[in-house]
Design an enzyme around this catalytic site. Structure first.
Site, PDB file in Angstrom:
ATOM      1  N   PRO A  56       0.628  -1.543  -0.514  1.00  0.00           N
ATOM      2  CG  PRO A  56      -1.329  -1.339   1.364  1.00  0.00           C
ATOM      3  CD  PRO A  56       0.195  -2.224   0.842  1.00  0.00           C
ATOM      4  CB  CYS A  57       1.259   3.736  -2.725  1.00  0.00           C
ATOM      5  SG  CYS A  57       0.574   4.076  -3.609  1.00  0.00           S
ATOM      6  CD  GLN A  58      -3.781   3.168   0.376  1.00  0.00           C
ATOM      7  OE1 GLN A  58      -2.382   2.957   0.279  1.00  0.00           O
ATOM      8  NE2 GLN A  58      -4.564   2.480   0.097  1.00  0.00           N
ATOM      9  CG  PHE A  83       5.258   5.096   1.968  1.00  0.00           C
ATOM     10  CD1 PHE A  83       6.497   5.060   2.678  1.00  0.00           C
ATOM     11  CD2 PHE A  83       4.459   3.765   1.366  1.00  0.00           C
ATOM     12  CE1 PHE A  83       6.729   4.014   3.141  1.00  0.00           C
ATOM     13  CE2 PHE A  83       5.479   2.710   2.227  1.00  0.00           C
ATOM     14  CZ  PHE A  83       6.225   2.683   3.474  1.00  0.00           C
TER      15      PHE A  83
END
Length: 297
Positions: free
Chosen positions: A141-143, A145
């Site tokens: 999950p990139c949220q 970062f």
């Protein structure tokens, strides 16, 4: 007594996809000729989409925790009888699916969080040993970062998932590991004068401790023919003792020998227009109708 000569399956071109979402990364690997042993994601909606497109009813396995009542309910509501409506796998699945070049469906699909199952249990379920699966790929999950997150911080629990992924690699011992994420992973927590933030350091240390050489680069999808200015950081790890594989040089861009960037119109401009709520193609599940029929969802 004579030792029996058994022909074991060729697993050199196998992979597992973690944080698989609806299957974009898996699709690329499958179309490149690799075989997906396992894919995993926590989202019922994403897993349902993956099942429809990259699995095969009656052959692929769908794994869900018995105590995940909400997930089971959502999956049953979305999938119905589990029909798969994909275009890649037109024929039945042969017994020697690992040894043929045709695109083949994912063997095991998990509605799980990578935190909910230990790697040893995961390997036991799908019947593999350390080293059997050659490539691990995943986009955690990139949220936490992403610079689009105005509240991003180093202590977001989701930011620890890349390290959990590396722990899986340590136990399962694939030859290669690919991590994809937003460039914000590189900059989060970076102090003035530093090249990169602490997450890059922690990822490098975790890979080194797990027995891998690691490098990373930031790439733009537009440089590879995608009509979108989309930058992503790619971490590529190779088990120590194996010859390294270099990142490929982009083909698109400005300059000598480069293919001009592709526009959205050039990529999909020939598609016919549709109204909101409509879709082009065959109605899913019944196999009837022409490829240009239109139906309301």
């Amino acid at each position: 007594m004579n030792q029996l000569e058994l022909n074991f399956p060729d697993t050199r071109y196998t992979f597992a996809d973690f944080f698989c979402g609806c299957g974009g990364l898996s699709l690329g690997f499958i179309k490149a000729g690799l075989k997906c042993i396992s894919a995993m994601d926590i989202s019922p909606e994403a897993i349902s989409t993956y099942w429809y497109n990259l699995c095969y009813k009656g052959w692929s396995h769908l794994w869900i925790r018995n105590d995940n009542e909400s997930g089971i309910k959502k999956i049953k509501k979305i999938l119905g009888d589990g029909h798969t409506s994909n275009f890649l796998f037109k024929n039945g699945i042969p017994d020697n699916w690992l040894s043929i070049q045709d695109p083949m469906p994912c063997m095991n699909l998990f509605l799980y969080s990578i935190l909910e199952i230990e790697p040893e249990e995961w390997m036991d379920i799908i019947g593999v040993r350390p080293g059997d699966i050659k490539i691990f790929a995943g986009g955690p999950p990139c949220q936490g970062f992403s610079i689009a997150n105005t509240n991003r911080n180093m202590y977001d629990k989701r930011n620890q998932l890349p390290l959990r992924f590396i722990y899986y690699a340590k136990i399962c011992q694939p030859d290669y590991v690919l991590i994809e994420n937003v460039p914000g992973l590189v900059t989060l927590g970076k102090k003035k004068g530093e090249k990169e933030g602490p997450f890059v350091k922690w990822i490098k240390e975790a890979f080194n401790e797990a027995g891998y050489d690691i490098e990373y680069q930031i790439h733009n999808a537009a440089d590879y023919g995608v009509p979108q200015n989309r930058k992503r950081v790619l971490f590529f790890a190779v088990r120590k003792g194996i010859n390294n594989i270099q990142f490929s040089e982009p083909s698109y861009g400005d300059g000598p020998g480069k293919i001009p960037y592709q526009t959205v119109l050039e990529a999909i401009g020939e598609l016919p227009p549709i109204n909101s709520g409509e879709a082009w193609g065959k109605r899913p599940g019944n196999g009837q109708g022409s490829g240009l029929s239109c139906w309301p969802r």
